[in-house]
Design a protein around this motif. Sequence first.
Motif, PDB file in Angstrom:
ATOM      1  N   LEU B  20       0.788  -1.257  -0.026  1.00 32.41           N
ATOM      2  CA  LEU B  20      -0.052   0.328  -0.320  1.00 32.41           C
ATOM      3  C   LEU B  20       0.805   1.382  -0.109  1.00 32.41           C
ATOM      4  O   LEU B  20       0.614   2.234  -0.879  1.00 32.41           O
ATOM      5  N   PHE B  21       2.015   1.276   0.792  1.00 38.06           N
ATOM      6  CA  PHE B  21       2.781   2.554   1.144  1.00 38.06           C
ATOM      7  C   PHE B  21       3.421   2.868  -0.809  1.00 38.06           C
ATOM      8  O   PHE B  21       3.586   3.865  -0.720  1.00 38.06           O
ATOM      9  N   HIS B  23       2.640   2.044  -3.031  1.00 39.05           N
ATOM     10  CA  HIS B  23       2.071   2.524  -4.442  1.00 39.05           C
ATOM     11  C   HIS B  23       1.664   3.675  -3.900  1.00 39.05           C
ATOM     12  O   HIS B  23       1.187   4.059  -4.902  1.00 39.05           O
ATOM     13  N   ALA B  24       1.581   3.997  -3.032  1.00 36.37           N
ATOM     14  CA  ALA B  24       0.968   5.636  -2.706  1.00 36.37           C
ATOM     15  C   ALA B  24       1.821   6.486  -3.084  1.00 36.37           C
ATOM     16  O   ALA B  24       1.846   7.257  -3.174  1.00 36.37           O
ATOM     17  N   ALA B  26       3.353   9.253  -5.099  1.00 40.49           N
ATOM     18  CA  ALA B  26       2.417  10.376  -5.936  1.00 40.49           C
ATOM     19  C   ALA B  26       2.008   9.365  -7.623  1.00 40.49           C
ATOM     20  O   ALA B  26       3.287   9.153  -8.343  1.00 40.49           O
ATOM     21  N   PRO B  27       1.238   9.839  -8.094  1.00 40.50           N
ATOM     22  CA  PRO B  27       0.414   9.962  -9.853  1.00 40.50           C
ATOM     23  C   PRO B  27       1.448  10.660 -10.270  1.00 40.50           C
ATOM     24  O   PRO B  27       1.881  11.011 -10.525  1.00 40.50           O
TER      25      PRO B  27
END
Lengths: 414, 477
Positions: B20-21, B23-24, B26-27
Motif C-alpha cells: 500500500l505504501f 504504491h502510494a 504520487a501518481p
Amino acid sequence: MRARLLFLLPLFSGLTAAASGFDTGPQGARVLGLGGASTAYIGSIAGLSTNPGLLGQWGDSLTRISLGGFGQIRRSSFVGQDTYQRTDQDLTVLPGGYFYATRAVSKRVSVGLALTTPYGYHTKWPDTWEGRSVIQESKLNTFFAQPTVGFKLNDNFSAGVGLVYAFGKYTQRRALGQYDDPTAQATLTSSGSGYGVNVGLYGRTGDNLAFGISYRSGIKLKMDNGAFHATGIPARDASILPGAADFTTQINLPSTLSVGIADRITKKLLLTFDFALTGWSTLDSLKLNVAASGPVPARVQRTARRYEDALAFRVGAEYQVTPKLLVLGGFHYDETPIRDEFVNPEFLDANRAGASAGLSYQLSPRFAVEAAYSFDYGQLRTARADQTRFLVSNVSGTYRTLTHTASLGVAAAF
Amino acid sequence: MKLFVPNGLRRAGLAASAALFLHACAPNQDTPSPVVGLDVSRYLAVGDSYTAGLSNGGLTRTSQEYSFVNLLARQFQNASSGAGFVQPLFDGNEGSFRLAFNGYSPTGFLQAKRVPGTAVRRTVLLTSACGTAPDTLRLLKRSSTAATLPQNLGVPGLMLSQIDAVGLGNEASVGSRPVNPYFERLLPAGDDRTYFQVLSTAASSATFFSYFMGLDEIMPFVRSGGTCGAIPSSLPMKRAAKRILDVLTANKRPGVIVKLPAITSLPLLSQGRGNEVEARLQAYYKDQLPLYIETPFVPGASQRITDRDYILATALPRLGQPTPVQVGSTTMMLPYGRDSRNPVRDADVLENTTEMVYITAAINDYNNFDPVPSNATTVFGLAGLARIYGLPLIDPSQNSRLFDAGFLFNNVTNSISVNGVVYTAEPVRGNFFSLDFYSLTPRGNGLLANSFIAAINRAYRSNIPALDVNNLPSTTE
C-alpha cells in the motif's frame, strides 16, 4: 441466470454521471473487497449502512458484531499549465472505522446499530506550492451513527429504516499570498451535526437471486462554531482583514439511491451488482458567513463548487475457496461530481476506475477476520483558471489522483 | 487483534500494508521540457521606465533585478543554456531617489514619502520649463557596463522625441541641452552619442529584442495635470518608433513589440476617477458636497467633476483639506475641491475635453494605426509596423478571456485572481503597481514577463516556462 442480468449493462454504461466525490468508500472490510456492491448482499452486516432493508435477514437468535478500521490514501500530483512545475501532494492517511451490531428482538423485528465514517478527505499540499493561496491543507471528517429497525415482511422480503445522526469536522488552511511573509496564513475550523434517514428494502426470488433498494437522505451539517484565524497580516491591512473572526457555514452531504442485485451463480460463487446515484448537486458552494470583528464588517465569503449528481456502478464476486476461506473481488466505476470548470485543488476528484480484493477467514464458527484492499485510478483532470472569476479559486494545470484503501476487521456472531 | 491473526495472515497483512505504501507514491505525470524556438543568446531590451525596471518612483539594484526584462531573461536562461543578459546594475543596494510607503491618509488614500538616492553623484538645480520651482537633476554613479553597453537599454524618462538628441547622455550638456541622468550613467564620461546611435551599436550583436516605449513621452504631460509640456502628438512618436524598429528588425531579427496600455488603466488616473472620488469623499465626510475642478478655457471659474475627469492620485490625499483662498478681500480656509470657490487646480486634474481626449487619441493612434489601403507616405502605428515586420505584439489591454497572456493593465484594473492571490490597480495592496502610481512592483513585472512568455511561446513555437509570480516580492523597498 447470468443472461438475465446482462441487459443491465448497456443501461448502466449509457449513463454518464456517477458517485465518488469525497465518500470514503465501502464501510467494512468485506464489502470493500466486494467493490462496494452490497445493496443486496447479506454476507456481512456492514450492508446495514448501505441498505437497512437487509437487517431483517439477520433475524435469527444470534447477536452479530462486525468492527474494524480502514485507512485511505488519496494522493494527487499536479503539473502547472504555464510553469511546468510538478508538485506532489504530501502523503496523508485518512483513518476510518466501522462498528456494526445486530440483534433480533422478535421473530419479525430486528434492531441494529451502525457507526461509520462514510465521508471525508485529507488534502495536504506542500506549503510553498503554486496554489498555496488557494489551499495548503484541507480536511473533512464525518462520523455517522445509525440506529436501525428491520422488519421481516415474509420469508422473502424485509424492510428497514434507520435514523442517521451525522457529525462532521472541517478544517482548512491556506497561505495569504498577497503578503511577502511566507508564514502569513488563514485557517478555518468548524464542526457541526445533522440528521438524516436511511430506508431500504430487500427481497429474494428463489434461492439464487436477491435484490435490494435503498435510499439515504442528504444531510446538512450545520456548523455554527466556525473560527477564522489569520496570521502575518501587516498593520496597514488590520482594518480590512481581521486576525480572528467567527463564522457559520453548512456542508451538505449528498443523498444516495442504491439498487443492487446478488446472484448465486454456483454453490461457491456469488456475484453482486450495484448501481448508486448520489445527489451531490446539493453541494453548490461553500459559503462562510463571517461575523464582524473589530473594524472589519461582517461579510459572506463564497467558493463555488457546483457539484453534479453522480452515478456509480459496482460489481463484486465472492468465492468460497475452502469452508473457512472466502475470497472477494470487485470492480467499480465512479464518475466524478466535479465539473471541469470547478476543479479545485482543495478536493480533487476524477472519474475513477477501481479494483478491489479481499478475504474473510473463519477462525472459529463464530469468529472471522476480514481484510481488503482497493485501488482507484483517476482520469487526468485539466483545470484552466479564469482569472476574472473570483468565485472559483483555481490553479491552471493537470491533476492526477490515485486512491488506495485498506481495511482490516473482525466479524463475530454469538 | 494480533492474537486472533495467524502468522501467515499477519505476514500477508504486513505485505499488503507495505504494498500500500509503495504504491502510494504520487501518481506520475510528465512535465513538458522547455523548448526555445529562437536564438535568445543575446537579448536586447529597448524601452523606457518599465524596461529599465523603475519601481516606487526610482531605480535601485533591487528594482533592476526585478525588471520584467531581467525576469524574462532569467526564464530564457533556464530554458536555453548560454543565454546571458547584462544589465547596467547599481552597486550593492544603491539606487536613485525613490519613494517609500508612508501609510494611508484619514480619507483612505495612499501616502508615500521620499527617500534620498544613495547612488547620486551630483545634484544640479535647473530652471524649470514650467512653474517657478527649479527642477533638480541628480546625476548618478556610472554603470560598470559603460565601456561595452548593457543589453538592457531601458532608460527611465526617455522620450521618443529625444532619441536623436545629441549630448543627452553627456554631463557637459547640463544647463545647455537636455540630459537624462539614467542614460548618462550607461555611457562613458563625455560621450555625445544619441540614444539612437547607442541602440544601433547594441543591436548589431543582438539575436532577439523587445520594444516597449512611448509612455514616458506622455507621462510628463500627465503628471503635470496637462500644465507642462506640449499636448502629446502621435505622429513624431510613430516616426521614431519606425526608425528604432527598422534597426531592431534588420536581418529579420525576431522580437516582440508592446502596445501601450490605456492611460486610464494606470493608477495615477484610475484611482482618481471623478465620480468615484466624489462618492468616496462624501462617504468619509458623511455629506453630499460635490467635487469641483477648474473650468478649462475660463480661468478662475469652477465646474462639478464628471466621470471622465481624473484627479491625479498624487493629489488625492489633499482633497477636502482646508486651504487658504482669497474670496473678495478676505482670505478664507475652504476645503480643497469641496467648495466651488476652491476647485481642484488644473495641475491636479486631467480634465476630459482639453486633456484626456488628446492623450487617449495619441496612444490609440500610436498603438493601432494600420489603415487599409495604405501608401508609401502612411506613418503606421505599432500594429501596422508589427504586421509589416511579421512580429508578435503584446497588447497590455487585451482581454484575458481570449489569451492567457493578456491579463494586464485593463484586467488588473478590474482585478484578477492569480492562483488565489488578487491583483488590483490599487498600489501597494493591489500588488501590481508600485508607490508612484505608474511603475510596477516585482510581481507586476512578473505578470508582464509572463504575458511576454505566452506571446513568445505562441509566436515562436516555444515552450518557455512561466514564473510563479506569487513567489516574487510585492515591493522593492
